[in-house]
Design an enzyme around this catalytic site. Sequence first.
Site, PDB file in Angstrom:
ATOM      1  N   GLY A   1      -7.837   0.980  -1.535  1.00 34.96           N
ATOM      2  CA  GLY A   1      -8.089  -0.445  -1.728  1.00 34.96           C
ATOM      3  C   GLY A   1      -7.828  -1.261  -0.480  1.00 34.96           C
TER       4      GLY A   1
ATOM      5  N   GLU B   1      -2.229  -2.739  -6.016  1.00 34.05           N
ATOM      6  CA  GLU B   1      -3.017  -1.621  -6.522  1.00 34.05           C
ATOM      7  C   GLU B   1      -2.077  -0.538  -7.036  1.00 34.05           C
ATOM      8  OE1 GLU B   1      -5.729  -0.213  -3.542  1.00 34.05           O
ATOM      9  OE2 GLU B   1      -5.013   1.829  -3.784  1.00 34.05           O
TER      10      GLU B   1
ATOM     11  N   GLY C   1       0.803  -1.224   0.000  1.00 34.16           N
ATOM     12  CA  GLY C   1       0.000   0.000   0.000  1.00 34.16           C
ATOM     13  C   GLY C   1       0.828   1.262   0.000  1.00 34.16           C
ATOM     14  N   ILE C   2       0.186   2.335   0.395  1.00 39.66           N
ATOM     15  CA  ILE C   2       0.756   3.671   0.299  1.00 39.66           C
ATOM     16  C   ILE C   2       1.496   4.019   1.597  1.00 39.66           C
ATOM     17  CG2 ILE C   2      -1.345   4.843   1.151  1.00 39.66           C
ATOM     18  CD1 ILE C   2      -1.063   6.672  -1.373  1.00 39.66           C
ATOM     19  N   GLY C   3       2.599   4.769   1.512  1.00 38.79           N
ATOM     20  CA  GLY C   3       3.314   5.186   2.722  1.00 38.79           C
ATOM     21  C   GLY C   3       4.719   4.598   2.782  1.00 38.79           C
ATOM     22  N   ALA C   4       5.469   5.003   3.808  1.00 40.79           N
ATOM     23  CA  ALA C   4       6.885   4.623   3.914  1.00 40.79           C
ATOM     24  C   ALA C   4       7.062   3.151   4.288  1.00 40.79           C
ATOM     25  CB  ALA C   4       7.559   5.508   4.971  1.00 40.79           C
ATOM     26  N   ILE C   5       6.161   2.593   5.081  1.00 41.13           N
ATOM     27  CA  ILE C   5       6.376   1.232   5.588  1.00 41.13           C
ATOM     28  C   ILE C   5       6.376   0.193   4.459  1.00 41.13           C
ATOM     29  CG2 ILE C   5       5.430  -0.575   7.100  1.00 41.13           C
ATOM     30  CD1 ILE C   5       4.675   1.833   8.994  1.00 41.13           C
TER      31      ILE C   5
HETATM   32  N1  COA Z   1      -3.675  10.881  15.568  1.00 40.99           N
HETATM   33  C1  COA Z   1      -3.182  12.048  15.111  1.00 40.99           C
HETATM   34  N2  COA Z   1      -2.326  12.151  14.065  1.00 40.99           N
HETATM   35  C2  COA Z   1      -1.952  11.004  13.475  1.00 40.99           C
HETATM   36  C3  COA Z   1      -2.402   9.754  13.906  1.00 40.99           C
HETATM   37  C4  COA Z   1      -3.295   9.717  15.014  1.00 40.99           C
HETATM   38  N3  COA Z   1      -3.779   8.563  15.441  1.00 40.99           N
HETATM   39  N4  COA Z   1      -1.866   8.805  13.137  1.00 40.99           N
HETATM   40  C5  COA Z   1      -1.073   9.420  12.256  1.00 40.99           C
HETATM   41  N5  COA Z   1      -1.126  10.744  12.469  1.00 40.99           N
HETATM   42  C6  COA Z   1      -0.410  11.768  11.709  1.00 40.99           C
HETATM   43  C7  COA Z   1       1.065  11.444  11.573  1.00 40.99           C
HETATM   44  O1  COA Z   1       1.785  11.953  12.672  1.00 40.99           O
HETATM   45  C8  COA Z   1       1.405  12.138  10.287  1.00 40.99           C
HETATM   46  O2  COA Z   1       1.499  13.521  10.531  1.00 40.99           O
HETATM   47  P1  COA Z   1       2.650  14.411   9.817  1.00 40.99           P
HETATM   48  O3  COA Z   1       2.305  14.318   8.349  1.00 40.99           O
HETATM   49  O4  COA Z   1       2.432  15.753  10.416  1.00 40.99           O
HETATM   50  O5  COA Z   1       3.933  13.726  10.162  1.00 40.99           O
HETATM   51  C9  COA Z   1       0.148  11.942   9.444  1.00 40.99           C
HETATM   52  O6  COA Z   1      -0.924  11.728  10.369  1.00 40.99           O
HETATM   53  C10 COA Z   1       0.243  10.762   8.488  1.00 40.99           C
HETATM   54  O7  COA Z   1       0.594   9.588   9.205  1.00 40.99           O
HETATM   55  P2  COA Z   1       1.646   8.556   8.592  1.00 40.99           P
HETATM   56  O8  COA Z   1       1.622   7.377   9.454  1.00 40.99           O
HETATM   57  O9  COA Z   1       2.954   9.218   8.334  1.00 40.99           O
HETATM   58  O10 COA Z   1       0.962   8.286   7.180  1.00 40.99           O
HETATM   59  P3  COA Z   1       1.447   7.447   5.941  1.00 40.99           P
HETATM   60  O11 COA Z   1       1.918   8.356   4.889  1.00 40.99           O
HETATM   61  O12 COA Z   1       2.301   6.307   6.327  1.00 40.99           O
HETATM   62  O13 COA Z   1       0.035   6.877   5.449  1.00 40.99           O
HETATM   63  C11 COA Z   1      -2.219   6.170   5.912  1.00 40.99           C
HETATM   64  C12 COA Z   1      -0.755   6.123   6.348  1.00 40.99           C
HETATM   65  C13 COA Z   1      -2.981   5.267   6.827  1.00 40.99           C
HETATM   66  C14 COA Z   1      -2.758   7.575   5.985  1.00 40.99           C
HETATM   67  C15 COA Z   1      -2.293   5.651   4.454  1.00 40.99           C
HETATM   68  O14 COA Z   1      -1.738   4.364   4.406  1.00 40.99           O
HETATM   69  C16 COA Z   1      -3.732   5.575   3.959  1.00 40.99           C
HETATM   70  O15 COA Z   1      -4.285   6.581   3.548  1.00 40.99           O
HETATM   71  N6  COA Z   1      -4.346   4.375   3.988  1.00 40.99           N
HETATM   72  C17 COA Z   1      -5.708   4.160   3.531  1.00 40.99           C
HETATM   73  C18 COA Z   1      -5.769   3.659   2.117  1.00 40.99           C
HETATM   74  C19 COA Z   1      -5.026   2.376   1.891  1.00 40.99           C
HETATM   75  O16 COA Z   1      -4.546   1.721   2.798  1.00 40.99           O
HETATM   76  N7  COA Z   1      -4.932   1.968   0.657  1.00 40.99           N
HETATM   77  C20 COA Z   1      -4.287   0.693   0.361  1.00 40.99           C
HETATM   78  C21 COA Z   1      -3.725   0.497  -0.930  1.00 40.99           C
HETATM   79  S1  COA Z   1      -2.698   1.829  -1.610  1.00 40.99           S
END
Ligand code: COA
Length: 435
Positions: free
Chosen positions: A339, A241, A218-222
């Site tokens: 997704g 996806e 998926g999306i993001g650094a992990i």
């Molecule tokens: N409360 C407050 N802030 C929160 C938080 C919480 N529980 N969890 C995360 N945050 C903040 C982080 O600190 C970060 O802030 P910053 O940008 O100021 O550093 C921001 O929210 C994003 O969090 P992060 O964990 O860095 O996001 P990411 O880029 O790794 O993306 C999702 C994580 C969950 C947002 C992303 O995976 C997503 O949109 N998922 C839904 C869609 C999906 O999974 N699709 C799958 C196929 S692509």
Amino acid sequence: MTTEWKDSYTSKCVTAVEAVRRGVKHGDHIVLGHAAAAPDSIVKALYDLREEFKDLKTFHLLYLGEPWHLMPEMSSTVKPYINFLDKNSRIAYREHRADFIPCHFHEVPTLFTSGAFPVDVAMIQISRPNAEGYCSFGISNDYTKVAANQARVVIAEVNRQMPFIGGDNLIHIDELSCIVEVDRPLIALPPATIGEVELKIASYCAELVQDGDTLQLGIGAIPDAVLQCLKDRKDLGIHTEMFTDGVMHLARSGQINGARKTLHPGKIVTTFVMGSQELYEFLDNNDTIEIYPVSYTNDPYVVGQNDRLISINSCLEVDLTGQVASEAIGINQFSGTGGQVDFLRGAKRSKGGCSILAFRSTAQNDTISRIVPMFGEGSNVTAGRNEVDYIITEYGRVRLRGLSIRERAEALVSVAHPKFRPMLEAAIRQRFYGE
Ligand code: COA
């Protein structure tokens, strides 16, 4: 080989302003190309002609181009509907200039085909035609192909720099209403920042991946960090996806070859691509890559036809029963469902497959636990607790599937940040032990 299409191609070439004037009518529903395939010159023309139209509605997921349609001065012309917020659309949404449509990614095309969100005009970006007059949707097929098939008018930017990629990823010149020729680099994204914590989380994810497995990332650094931990695996497959640079690196070095895939063996299957210029060049006429509409790639029944499918995604919060919030914090919409649920469900159908939701245990400099006793008021559940399998943080890995809600709560505390464990344990004692 017929070349009749060449005259048709020439006759359809116009400026972006002319295309918009010819194609768009008051009240139209307009679907915009996705992510890095944003049709910028056409949307800019719509912006320039804003005084000439009224009651337009636009739809997209990510829009990485210049957000002309989201500008405050467009508000009296266009109402943007968005299914996945990015940095620009988040601002428009928060300022009440855009609205959000919840929908699983694989079901977005059926919004169009069912008429729930009708498509009058599709504004898209595609490759140059091949010898038979077929253009490729290139890096973004997702909902775009279905929107183009459904639309009364298709206005296409034909970009010399859009890679030609196969799969179910083609549209013939005859199906286009107007062509706007452009020659500009695709929108490239910088690599994700991967630190020690991401690598720790990734190493717990990677332990579940065996030679021959098929991955969705998926999306993001992990997810990108996970790929860095798989350099000693072999015969990995990809059914995903979103395709990023990390996949390209492992495909080039041979760890990803799809040799043991049970669906589309030998092929990398995806619905859209986001990454570097190098990635886009790697894809051009590369017959190991196939791009399909999201209604196919993300359909849980299709996903499940891949044996040992491992799905790796992220989320924002998990409550103690395993409900997952991935797209919003309270009432603040951050991204979208994407997704995620499609693949959680698909992985459950896959023989030997599993899904992982991996995230840092805290947010905002360790001031907030992402594992919480219960969600805040107004939160949206992206994935229900019946969908969830593995949860991974930098403190380890737990499998929630098959555990009772009390056992889930106790398992989740073990991967929460130590600082928040007393608070979570107190919540467990109160909720499950009546203390
Ligand atoms: N409360 C407050 N802030 C929160 C938080 C919480 N529980 N969890 C995360 N945050 C903040 C982080 O600190 C970060 O802030 P910053 O940008 O100021 O550093 C921001 O929210 C994003 O969090 P992060 O964990 O860095 O996001 P990411 O880029 O790794 O993306 C999702 C994580 C969950 C947002 C992303 O995976 C997503 O949109 N998922 C839904 C869609 C999906 O999974 N699709 C799958 C196929 S692509």
